[in-house]
Design an enzyme around this catalytic site. Sequence first.
Site, short mmCIF file in Angstrom:
data_model
loop_
_atom_site.label_atom_id
_atom_site.label_comp_id
_atom_site.label_asym_id
_atom_site.label_seq_id
_atom_site.Cartn_x
_atom_site.Cartn_y
_atom_site.Cartn_z
N CYS A 18 1.02 -1.15 0.10
CA CYS A 18 -0.02 -0.05 0.14
C CYS A 18 0.77 1.40 0.13
O CYS A 18 2.23 1.15 0.28
CB CYS A 18 -0.90 0.00 1.29
SG CYS A 18 -0.28 0.15 2.59
N HIS A 59 5.62 -6.28 7.60
CA HIS A 59 5.43 -7.52 8.21
C HIS A 59 5.82 -8.72 7.14
O HIS A 59 4.97 -9.36 6.52
CB HIS A 59 4.04 -7.63 8.72
CG HIS A 59 3.91 -6.96 10.12
ND1 HIS A 59 2.74 -6.34 10.55
CD2 HIS A 59 4.89 -6.61 10.89
CE1 HIS A 59 2.86 -5.98 11.72
NE2 HIS A 59 4.05 -6.09 11.94
N HIS A 106 -0.52 -5.21 18.26
CA HIS A 106 -0.23 -4.48 17.08
C HIS A 106 0.23 -3.35 17.24
O HIS A 106 -0.25 -2.41 17.85
CB HIS A 106 -1.54 -4.69 16.19
CG HIS A 106 -1.38 -4.39 14.74
ND1 HIS A 106 -0.88 -3.30 14.22
CD2 HIS A 106 -1.21 -5.32 13.59
CE1 HIS A 106 -0.75 -3.32 13.00
NE2 HIS A 106 -0.83 -4.54 12.41
N GLU A 144 0.15 -0.55 15.29
CA GLU A 144 -0.53 0.46 15.09
C GLU A 144 -1.56 0.92 16.43
O GLU A 144 -1.80 1.80 16.90
CB GLU A 144 -1.53 0.30 13.74
CG GLU A 144 -2.55 1.42 13.46
CD GLU A 144 -3.64 1.13 12.40
OE1 GLU A 144 -4.63 1.61 12.67
OE2 GLU A 144 -3.37 0.37 11.54
N THR A 198 -7.19 0.62 11.22
CA THR A 198 -7.30 0.96 9.89
C THR A 198 -7.17 -0.36 8.97
O THR A 198 -7.72 -0.16 7.99
CB THR A 198 -6.05 2.02 9.23
OG1 THR A 198 -4.76 1.22 9.40
CG2 THR A 198 -5.74 3.27 9.97
N CYS A 252 -9.21 1.85 6.61
CA CYS A 252 -8.31 2.44 5.20
C CYS A 252 -9.13 1.69 4.18
O CYS A 252 -8.82 0.49 3.82
CB CYS A 252 -6.89 2.07 5.19
SG CYS A 252 -6.08 2.62 3.86
N SER A 255 1.70 -10.68 9.38
CA SER A 255 0.80 -9.67 8.95
C SER A 255 -0.70 -10.00 9.12
O SER A 255 -1.32 -11.11 8.56
CB SER A 255 0.90 -9.70 7.32
OG SER A 255 0.10 -8.93 6.67
#
Length: 295
Positions: free
Chosen positions: A14, A42, A132, A134, A170, A201, A229
């Site tokens: 991305c 990841h 995680h 984030e 996201t 996202c 991931s």
Amino acid sequence: MKPVIEIDSGSGFCFGVVTAINKAEEELAKSGKLYCLGDIVHNNDEVERLKQKGLITISHEDLQNLRNVKVLLRAHGEPPSTYRIAKENNIEIIDATCPVVLQLQRRIKKSYDENRASGDDSQIVIYGKKGHAEVNGLVGQTEGKAIVIEDELELNKLDYHRPITLYSQTTKSVDGFQEIVKRIGANYSNNNSFRSFDTICRQVANRVGDLKKFALNHDLVLFVCGNKSSNGKFLYTECKSVNDNSYLIGNENDLNIEWFKGKEKIGICGATSTPRWLMERIRDRVSEITSKENR
């Protein structure tokens, strides 16, 4: 007959990951050395590629012991404490936080600060994966007070006598988020007590439909992603839901010759953390295997 092998054109990094890797490579080209707080992406193969160029992956504990160096912050983002430590240790930050994540951090911090200033006892809730990177960054905007919910089974953590403001990591599932919204909302008679914000996202979310179409159009699907991931594991399950001949692999070493027997159309796709070059390498290996099988 040799099968047709196709790489999904929509798979791969991305824009947030592309930016982080570009920033890393620019600095490595200049100095040959750069620290990165956590895996830059990841995917072990991509991490190893950049390691060969001089990228050194460090932990938060390592960060506290470094002085006078440059450190890259990856796309996942970091809590305020990381920036404080960097300033105290004279560390130059190369900030590659994804703009989407950065905007979400600011929204959560604004909400938390406003609640605290007004004496509002609202709970800030984040639909995401505990631990995680984030999510750690998002929780950090609330001085660690936000409540993280992974699924509807954890909704008993919430106090329904107090207002709730809900956000999402996201990269979570839109359907999963909507289910959480529905279940929390059912516990309130007063709509003013519950606010939800879909902060997923769309570059990730919109890939689900395209990936399902891609999976349906092939006899066999190889989904490539690293074992860390969460986005990859989610997208893989979406492929598997429409094509049972979908296999999750890390790289070409995970291929099984038996999978390809009798298959005419083989599709290769991946997560937002999967490099294009890795999918191409797998395509070339599959081509070698199937060429031998068809001699």
